[in-house]
Design an enzyme around this catalytic site. Structure first.
Site, PDB file in Angstrom:
ATOM      1  N   LYS A   9       2.233  -3.336   6.562  1.00  0.00           N
ATOM      2  CA  LYS A   9       2.525  -3.555   5.140  1.00  0.00           C
ATOM      3  C   LYS A   9       4.030  -3.457   4.875  1.00  0.00           C
ATOM      4  O   LYS A   9       4.593  -4.226   4.091  1.00  0.00           O
ATOM      5  CB  LYS A   9       1.761  -2.543   4.279  1.00  0.00           C
ATOM      6  N   SER A  12       0.832  -1.203   0.000  1.00  0.00           N
ATOM      7  CA  SER A  12       0.000   0.000   0.000  1.00  0.00           C
ATOM      8  C   SER A  12       0.866   1.251   0.000  1.00  0.00           C
ATOM      9  O   SER A  12       1.991   1.242   0.536  1.00  0.00           O
ATOM     10  CB  SER A  12      -0.863  -0.011   1.265  1.00  0.00           C
ATOM     11  N   TYR A  30      -1.343   0.203  10.465  1.00  0.00           N
ATOM     12  CA  TYR A  30      -1.677  -0.450   9.192  1.00  0.00           C
ATOM     13  C   TYR A  30      -0.498  -0.353   8.216  1.00  0.00           C
ATOM     14  O   TYR A  30      -0.042  -1.359   7.659  1.00  0.00           O
ATOM     15  CB  TYR A  30      -2.939   0.184   8.584  1.00  0.00           C
TER      16      TYR A  30
HETATM   17  N1  LIG Z   1      -8.874  -0.616  -1.026  1.00  0.00           N
HETATM   18  C1  LIG Z   1      -7.781   0.143  -1.115  1.00  0.00           C
HETATM   19  O1  LIG Z   1      -7.862   1.331  -1.481  1.00  0.00           O
HETATM   20  C2  LIG Z   1      -6.406  -0.434  -0.820  1.00  0.00           C
HETATM   21  C3  LIG Z   1      -5.270   0.375  -0.995  1.00  0.00           C
HETATM   22  C4  LIG Z   1      -4.019  -0.161  -0.728  1.00  0.00           C
HETATM   23  C5  LIG Z   1      -3.888  -1.502  -0.354  1.00  0.00           C
HETATM   24  N2  LIG Z   1      -5.001  -2.262  -0.179  1.00  0.00           N
HETATM   25  C6  LIG Z   1      -4.838  -3.675   0.227  1.00  0.00           C
HETATM   26  O2  LIG Z   1      -5.568  -4.474  -0.675  1.00  0.00           O
HETATM   27  C7  LIG Z   1      -6.013  -5.644  -0.026  1.00  0.00           C
HETATM   28  C8  LIG Z   1      -7.498  -5.859  -0.280  1.00  0.00           C
HETATM   29  O3  LIG Z   1      -8.232  -4.736   0.124  1.00  0.00           O
HETATM   30  P1  LIG Z   1      -9.785  -4.602  -0.171  1.00  0.00           P
HETATM   31  O4  LIG Z   1     -10.065  -3.153  -0.322  1.00  0.00           O
HETATM   32  O5  LIG Z   1     -10.187  -5.522  -1.260  1.00  0.00           O
HETATM   33  O6  LIG Z   1     -10.386  -5.083   1.231  1.00  0.00           O
HETATM   34  P2  LIG Z   1     -11.525  -6.170   1.554  1.00  0.00           P
HETATM   35  O7  LIG Z   1     -11.768  -6.051   3.030  1.00  0.00           O
HETATM   36  O8  LIG Z   1     -12.682  -6.011   0.633  1.00  0.00           O
HETATM   37  O9  LIG Z   1     -10.804  -7.542   1.223  1.00  0.00           O
HETATM   38  C9  LIG Z   1     -10.000  -8.269   2.132  1.00  0.00           C
HETATM   39  C10 LIG Z   1     -10.373  -9.738   1.987  1.00  0.00           C
HETATM   40  O10 LIG Z   1      -9.502 -10.517   2.802  1.00  0.00           O
HETATM   41  C11 LIG Z   1     -10.278 -11.397   3.613  1.00  0.00           C
HETATM   42  N3  LIG Z   1      -9.490 -11.621   4.837  1.00  0.00           N
HETATM   43  C12 LIG Z   1      -9.152 -10.718   5.789  1.00  0.00           C
HETATM   44  N4  LIG Z   1      -8.384 -11.294   6.740  1.00  0.00           N
HETATM   45  C13 LIG Z   1      -8.217 -12.584   6.363  1.00  0.00           C
HETATM   46  C14 LIG Z   1      -7.504 -13.681   6.910  1.00  0.00           C
HETATM   47  N5  LIG Z   1      -6.823 -13.589   8.058  1.00  0.00           N
HETATM   48  N6  LIG Z   1      -7.523 -14.867   6.249  1.00  0.00           N
HETATM   49  C15 LIG Z   1      -8.224 -15.011   5.094  1.00  0.00           C
HETATM   50  N7  LIG Z   1      -8.921 -14.000   4.535  1.00  0.00           N
HETATM   51  C16 LIG Z   1      -8.915 -12.807   5.155  1.00  0.00           C
HETATM   52  C17 LIG Z   1     -11.593 -10.691   3.836  1.00  0.00           C
HETATM   53  O11 LIG Z   1     -12.666 -11.550   4.151  1.00  0.00           O
HETATM   54  C18 LIG Z   1     -11.796 -10.029   2.465  1.00  0.00           C
HETATM   55  O12 LIG Z   1     -12.429 -10.906   1.555  1.00  0.00           O
HETATM   56  C19 LIG Z   1      -5.631  -5.487   1.448  1.00  0.00           C
HETATM   57  O13 LIG Z   1      -4.399  -6.183   1.643  1.00  0.00           O
HETATM   58  C20 LIG Z   1      -5.418  -4.002   1.592  1.00  0.00           C
HETATM   59  O14 LIG Z   1      -4.517  -3.712   2.625  1.00  0.00           O
HETATM   60  C21 LIG Z   1      -6.268  -1.772  -0.406  1.00  0.00           C
END
Ligand SMILES: NC(=O)c1ccc[n+]([C@@H]2O[C@H](COP(=O)([O-])OP(=O)(O)OC[C@H]3O[C@@H](n4cnc5c(N)ncnc54)[C@H](O)[C@@H]3O)[C@@H](O)[C@H]2O)c1
Length: 327
Positions: free
Chosen positions: A144, A116, A140
Site C-alpha cells: 500500500k 490503509s 501488505y
Molecule cells: N476491510 C478493511 O478493513 C480495509 C482496511 C484498509 C484498507 N482496505 C482496502 O480496501 C480495499 C477493499 O477491501 P475489502 O475489505 O472490500 O476487500 P474485498 O476482498 O471484499 O474486496 C476486494 C475486491 O477486489 C477484487 N479483486 C482483487 N484482486 C483483483 C484484481 N487483481 N483485479 C480485479 N479485481 C480484484 C476482489 O474480487 C474483490 O471484489 C482493499 O484495497 C483493501 O486493501 C480494507
C-alpha cells in the site's frame, strides 16, 4: 464521462458503487471476482477481469469513456501477505502500475486509491497523523505504501489528480447483503464465536492501554463510501489535486469495549459462555492505532456520521441474514 471502480464487487467496493450511483455518477466496475460477488452490484455495468490485464483495462476505459478511477481492488490479508509476499507485490503493486499505465494511455484525470492504516505499522503516538512516519510491518502494508509513492510520482509526471485514502478499521454494512464476508476482522470473528456459543477471544490484555486490550479506530463502511464520493467530487472540481488522508473517526475503541458492544447487540450480556477469554498476544499487534481525521475534514469537508452501535447492529444484521440463508 464515468468512473471505473476496481474491486467494486467486494465489501467496500460495493458500498462505494452504491454511494457513487446515489450521488448521480456514472460508474463501471472491473473485478476479477476472486473475493467479490457480482450479486452485490446488480444492474451496474461490469467488466469481469483483473487489473493486471492492461489491454482489457484500456479497452474498458475507452469503451465507457472513463475520466476517473477509484482503485479498490487488492489482496488484503496480512497473514497471507507474509506467506506469499510476491503474490501481494504482483496483485497490489504491479496491478496498480498497469492500471496507471492504462489510465495514462486513455487520459484518465482523477484517481482515488484505497490505502490503509497498515502503512503506519505500529505507530507510537496517541493520534496517527499523515505526517507520522510510515513503517509498515508486513508485506501488505508495504504494497500500500509503495502504491502511494507510485501514484504520487505518476501524478507529478503527468498532472493526474489523486486522493490516497488510508482507511482505518472498517466495519458495518450499508445494507445486509453488502456486509463483509471475510472473517479476518474483529467484528465478524466475534460474531462467529457467538454463533457457535463460544467465548469471544481477546488476544492479550496486558497492553499499555486503560483496559489492557488493543485500541483501534473503527469506521462505518458507509462513511468510507461517502469519503470516496467527496474525494471524487473534489478531484473532478479541481479543488483537490494531491491528497493523502486518513479515513477514521478519530476515536479509539478497545477490543474489550467492542466485544461488550457486540454482546449487547447480540443479546448475550448475561450468557456466561459469552464472557471473553483472554489468550496470548498475536505477533505484531500494536497497542493503539487511532487516526487523526483532521486532514480529510479540512480537504474534503468529510467527517464520519456513524457510531459504534450503527456499525455493530448493521454488521450483525448482515451476518444473521447470511447465516440464515446458509442454514
Ligand atoms: N476491510 C478493511 O478493513 C480495509 C482496511 C484498509 C484498507 N482496505 C482496502 O480496501 C480495499 C477493499 O477491501 P475489502 O475489505 O472490500 O476487500 P474485498 O476482498 O471484499 O474486496 C476486494 C475486491 O477486489 C477484487 N479483486 C482483487 N484482486 C483483483 C484484481 N487483481 N483485479 C480485479 N479485481 C480484484 C476482489 O474480487 C474483490 O471484489 C482493499 O484495497 C483493501 O486493501 C480494507
Amino acid at each position: 464521462m464515468s468512473w471505473l471502480i476496481t474491486g467494486g464487487a467486494g465489501y467496500i467496493g460495493a458500498h462505494v458503487v452504491a454511494a457513487m450511483c446515489d450521488a448521480g455518477e456514472q460508474v463501471v466496475v472491473l473485478d476479477d471476482l476472486s473475493t467479490g460477488d457480482r450479486a452485490r452490484i446488480p444492474g451496474v455495468p461490469f467488466v469481469d477481469g483483473s487489473v493486471l490485464d492492461q489491454a482489457l483495462v484500456e479497452r474498458a476505459l475507452r469503451e465507457h469513456d472513463v475520466t476517473g478511477v477509484v482503485h479498490i481492488a487488492a489482496k488484503k490479508s496480512v497473514d497471507e501477505s507474509v506467506r506469499e509476499p510476491l503474490f501481494y507485490y504482483e496483485q497490489n503493486v504491479e496491478g496498480l502500475r498497469r492500471l496507471l499505465a492504462a489510465g495514462a494511455a486513455t487520459g484518465v484525470g482523477s484517481f482515488v486509491f484505497s490505502s490503509s492504516a497498515a502503512v503506519y505499522g505500529a505507530p507510537d503516538v496517541d493520534l496517527v497523523r499523515e505526517s507520522t512516519e510510515c513503517r509498515p510491518v508486513n508485506p501488505y502494508g508495504q504494497t500500500k505504501l509503495i502504491g502511494e509513492h507510485m501514484l504520487a510520482d505518476v501524478a507529478r509526471a503527468t498532472g493526474l489528480r489523486y486522493a490516497a485514502l488510508r482507511y482505518f478499521n472498517v466495519a458495518g454494512a450499508g445494507r445486509p447483503e453488502l456486509a463483509d464476508r471475510g472473517e479476518a476482522n474483529l467484528v465478524p470473528m466475534v460474531f462467529r464465536r457467538i454463533d457457535q456459543r463460544q467465548a469471544p477471544m481477546i488476544f492479550g490484555d496486558d497492553f499499555p492501554t486503560p483496559d489492557g486490550t488493543c485500541i483501534r479506530d473503527f469506521v462505518h463502511v458507509a462513511d468510507i463510501a461517502s469519503a470516496h464520493v467527496a474525494a471524487a467530487r473534489s478531484l473532478d472540481e479541481g479543488t483537490v489535486s494531491a491528497l493523502t488522508a486518513n479515513v477514521g473517526r478519530g476515536e479509539g475503541v478497545s477490543v474489550r469495549e467492542m466485544i461488550d458492544e457486540i454482546r449487547e447487540v447480540t443479546g448475550t450480556t448475561v450468557d456466561s459462555w459469552a464472557e471473553p477469554a483472554v489468550v496470548a498476544r498475536r505477533a505484531g499487534d500494536p497497542p493503539r492505532v487511532v487516526a487523526s481525521a483532521d486532514a480529510i475534514r479540512e480537504a474534503l469537508g468529510w467527517t464520519a456520521q456513524f457510531g459504534l452501535r450503527d456499525m455493530v447492529t448493521s454488521a450483525w444484521e448482515g451476518w444473521s441474514a447470511r447465516t440464515a440463508g446458509a442454514a
